[in-house]
Motif scaffolding. Structure first.
Motif, short mmCIF file in Angstrom:
data_model
loop_
_atom_site.label_atom_id
_atom_site.label_comp_id
_atom_site.label_asym_id
_atom_site.label_seq_id
_atom_site.Cartn_x
_atom_site.Cartn_y
_atom_site.Cartn_z
N SER A 1 0.82 -1.21 0.00
CA SER A 1 0.00 0.00 0.00
C SER A 1 0.86 1.28 0.00
O SER A 1 1.72 1.47 0.87
CB SER A 1 -0.91 0.00 1.24
N ASP A 2 0.60 2.13 -0.99
CA ASP A 2 1.34 3.40 -1.08
C ASP A 2 1.06 4.27 0.14
O ASP A 2 1.95 4.97 0.65
CB ASP A 2 0.90 4.20 -2.32
N ALA A 3 -0.20 4.24 0.57
CA ALA A 3 -0.61 5.09 1.69
C ALA A 3 0.15 4.71 2.95
O ALA A 3 0.70 5.57 3.65
CB ALA A 3 -2.11 4.96 1.91
N ILE A 4 0.16 3.40 3.22
CA ILE A 4 0.84 2.94 4.44
C ILE A 4 2.34 3.22 4.36
O ILE A 4 2.97 3.63 5.34
CB ILE A 4 0.57 1.43 4.66
N LYS A 5 2.87 3.06 3.17
CA LYS A 5 4.31 3.29 3.00
C LYS A 5 4.67 4.73 3.37
O LYS A 5 5.60 4.98 4.15
CB LYS A 5 4.69 3.02 1.54
N LEU A 6 3.91 5.67 2.84
CA LEU A 6 4.20 7.09 3.11
C LEU A 6 3.90 7.44 4.57
O LEU A 6 4.67 8.16 5.22
CB LEU A 6 3.37 7.98 2.18
N ALA A 7 2.80 6.91 5.09
CA ALA A 7 2.42 7.20 6.48
C ALA A 7 3.51 6.72 7.44
O ALA A 7 3.89 7.42 8.38
CB ALA A 7 1.09 6.54 6.81
N ARG A 8 4.03 5.52 7.13
CA ARG A 8 5.06 4.97 8.02
C ARG A 8 6.30 5.88 8.02
O ARG A 8 6.96 6.07 9.03
CB ARG A 8 5.44 3.57 7.54
N GLU A 9 6.57 6.43 6.84
CA GLU A 9 7.74 7.30 6.71
C GLU A 9 7.61 8.57 7.57
O GLU A 9 8.55 8.96 8.26
CB GLU A 9 7.84 7.70 5.25
N VAL A 10 6.44 9.22 7.50
CA VAL A 10 6.31 10.51 8.20
C VAL A 10 5.76 10.37 9.61
O VAL A 10 5.87 11.29 10.41
CB VAL A 10 5.42 11.51 7.41
N ASP A 11 5.19 9.20 9.92
CA ASP A 11 4.62 9.00 11.26
C ASP A 11 4.96 7.58 11.71
O ASP A 11 4.10 6.71 11.79
CB ASP A 11 3.08 9.19 11.17
#
Ligand SMILES: Nc1nc2c(ncn2[C@@H]2O[C@H](COP(=O)(O)OP(=O)(O)OP(=O)(O)O)[C@@H](O)[C@H]2O)c(=O)[nH]1
Length: 613
Positions: free
Chosen positions: A190-200
């Motif tokens: 998931s792109d969303a989870i990937k980015l979320a994990r990065e910033v949060d």
């Protein structure tokens, strides 16, 4: 205690005000950034728009293939007590949309207005407010879908551009991330989870949303994800069933879709036990509740930021000057005060304290003596010239005893040379004074904001200096003429008394003889005139500075702006206001500051009112 609605409503209100002022983003920490917001993040076609619409309970977002969301959409939901639902765009504030199909069209058109009909993206947000009894107070930001490849007609950089834009929103610590992932894809991709994990990384501000549960392969389910085993977040995952494309095509009503979604969970063998924690309505409430908690936590720091900003804005207003009063009398008073401030600075330049006045002394001490020294008396009193002048003055009848007329002419001719240095001193002092006026205007802090008045003062002062110069010029020329007008008799009497021992014995003591005017005789005349001129020169060296100071410097100190004061006093109110015109940029800046100040003050009042209710 403040209610949830009032708190979120408050933030909504402040956000809206910030938006109107363009307060978000930009330099420093803005109020907008201090306020919590919810950003919807996900891969393309993951169901972001569908989630947003279910939360709102209305169809209003453009749909289609490829990337449809190409500008951030800041969506503010305002819960109303009753009445019709309507939408408003910030870019068209006077227009109320009650037809949501028109809202969709306006979003599409407004997107194209910035990006053109290309498939490019822009990070300039569209602001949309929806007022409805069926929504909860919430601000959501819809962002372009994350993608892995550029499609035809898009630049290669689009993948990165979208990711950077989305990241710029979600990396803000006050941003709550609504990470949308479709259930029919592996959550690990998931792109969303990937980015979320990065910033949060700790997952404390990420809400995981799983869409398309109904599209999963038969025999599989997403219980692992929804129960937090597949990917752990601080907040529980929420499963969603949006309308399928077929439903959309058939225009299935949102309210019916919500009911169907509820039924789906209630009757689902896989998720029945989670039914009361699933669905878009639950998601809306969950977000709203979380937002309330976050706002409550943030209030002290928001108030601190507001107070700090108010102080800064006030300080800046003080620096650039408060607005001017509209009253004629007060304006006149203000103009005179400003003139006086200038006058003070100008006098300091003359009297010392500020540099420049010493240059006037420089004129008297260096320039004038140097110019006097350079006068061509040697040439004027050369033997040849003395002979010429004396013979001419005698005419047909040579002088009998002493060449009285010759003396007078030689003296007159010499004295007239003094006019040059005298006038030059007047001019030199004039230029020093003019320069001091220029400097004083620039150095008068109070005048900084009034370019028109600066000009007026400069013009008036220069006019006055011009008058003083003329007066001074007349006076010094008169001094010179006075020296020609009446000669110092004593000087010549003394000469006469002197034993004429140096005279040649064989020369005729009474003057002319046949080879009348021999060299020694002429030399004596020349040196007598020279001595007299030397005496006059010493006098003028002293009196010219006195005249110049009297006419120019003293007057400049006394009455530089006298005429101006008289004129200003007679002026109409309109002309007075015109004189107090300011630099338009500065006025604009002041208006901006005043507006922001207003925003911050009213935000503070509102917070006070809500927080202590
Ligand atoms: N059956 C079913 N279809 C869904 C669900 N969620 C979304 N869809 C469909 O998936 C497609 C894409 O959904 P959108 O909501 O437009 O997705 P998006 O993420 O906003 O898309 P972009 O803005 O283009 O990135 C649409 O045809 C929706 O009908 C769902 O839960 N179930």
């Amino acid at each position: 205690m403040a209610t949830m609605e009032s708190l979120i409503g408050l933030v909504n209100k402040i956000q809206r005000a910030c938006t109107v002022l363009g307060d978000h983003g930009g330099e420093g920490m803005s109020l907008w950034e201090a306020l919590p917001s919810v950003a919807v993040v996900g891969g393309q076609s993951s169901g972001k728009s569908s989630v947003l619409e279910s939360v709102v309970g209305r169809d209003f977002l453009p749909r289609g293939s490829g990337i449809v969301t190409r500008r951030p959409l800041v969506l503010q939901l305002h819960k109303t007590e009753s009445g019709a639902e309507y939408a408003e765009f910030l870019h068209a504030p006077k227009k109320r949309f009650t037809d949501f199909a028109a809202v969709r069209k306006e979003i599409a058109d407004e997107t194209d207005r910035i990006t053109g009909k290309t498939k490019q993206i822009s990070n300039i947000p569209i602001h949309l407010s929806i007022y409805s009894p069926h929504v909860v107070n919430l601000t959501l930001i819809d962002l372009p879908g994350l993608t892995k490849v550029a499609v035809e007609g898009q630049s290669e950089s689009i993948v990165e551009d979208i990711e950077n834009m989305v990241r710029s929103y979600v990396e803000k610590p006050n941003c709550i991330i609504l990470a949308i992932s479709p259930a029919n894809q592996d959550i690990a991709t998931s792109d969303a989870i990937k980015l979320a994990r990065e910033v949060d990384p700790t997952g404390e501000r990420t809400f995981g949303v799983l869409t398309k549960l109904d599209l999963m392969d038969k025999g599989t389910n997403a219980a692992d994800v929804l129960e937090g085993r597949a990917y752990r977040l601080q907040h529980p995952w929420v499963g969603i069933v949006n309308r399928s494309q077929a439903d959309i095509n058939k225009n299935v009503d949102m309210i019916i879709a919500r009911r169907k979604e509820r039924e789906y969970f209630e009757t689902s063998p896989d998720y029945g036990h989670l039914a009361n924690k699933m669905g878009s309505e639950y998601l809306a409430k969950l977000l709203s509740k979380h937002l309330e908690i976050v706002i409550r936590q943030r209030i002290p720091s928001i108030i601190a930021l507001i107070n700090k900003t108010i102080d800064e804005l006030n300080a800046e207003l003080d620096r650039i000057g408060r607005p001017i009063t509209a009253d004629g009398g007060a304006q006149l008073y203000m103009i005179l005060e400003l003139c006086r401030a200038f006058d003070r600075v100008f006098k300091e330049h003359l009297d010392g304290g500020r540099p420049g006045g010493d240059r006037i002394y420089g004129v008297f001490d260096n320039q004038l003596p140097a110019a006097l020294k350079k006068l061509p008396f040697d040439r004027h009193l050369s033997l040849k010239n003395v002979q010429r002048v004396v013979t001419e003055a005698d005419g047909y009848q040579p002088h009998l005893i002493a060449p009285e007329q010759g003396y007078r002419r030689l003296i007159d001719g010499s004295i007239s040379y003094f006019k040059g240095p005298a006038e030059a001193s007047v001019d030199a002092v004039h230029f020093v004074l003019k320069e001091l006026v220029r400097k004083s205007i620039a150095e008068t802090v109070e005048l900084k904001r009034f370019p028109t008045l600066q000009n007026d003062i400069a013009t008036a002062a220069n006019e006055a200096l011009e008058r003083f110069r003329e007066e001074s010029r007349k006076t010094v020329l008169r001094l010179v003429e006075m020296e020609s007008g009446y000669l110092t008799v004593d000087f010549f009497r003394k000469l006469h008394m002197e034993p004429e021992k140096k005279q040649e014995k064989n020369a005729n003591p009474s003057g002319p003889n046949n080879d009348r005017l021999n060299d020694n005789y002429l030399r004596r005349i020349g040196s007598n005139v020279n001595a007299y001129i030397g005496m006059v020169c010493d006098t003028l060296k002293n009196t010219i500075p006195k005249a110049v100071v009297y006419c120019q410097v003293r007057e400049a100190k006394r009455s530089l702006l006298s005429n101006f004061y008289a004129q200003v006093g007679r002026r109409e109110k309109e002309r007075l206001s015109a004189m107090l015109d300011e630099d338009p940029q500065l006025m604009e800046r002041r208006t901006q500051i005043a507006k922001r100040l207003e925003l911050y003050k009213s935000a503070r009042d509102e917070i006070d009112a809500v927080a202590w209710k």
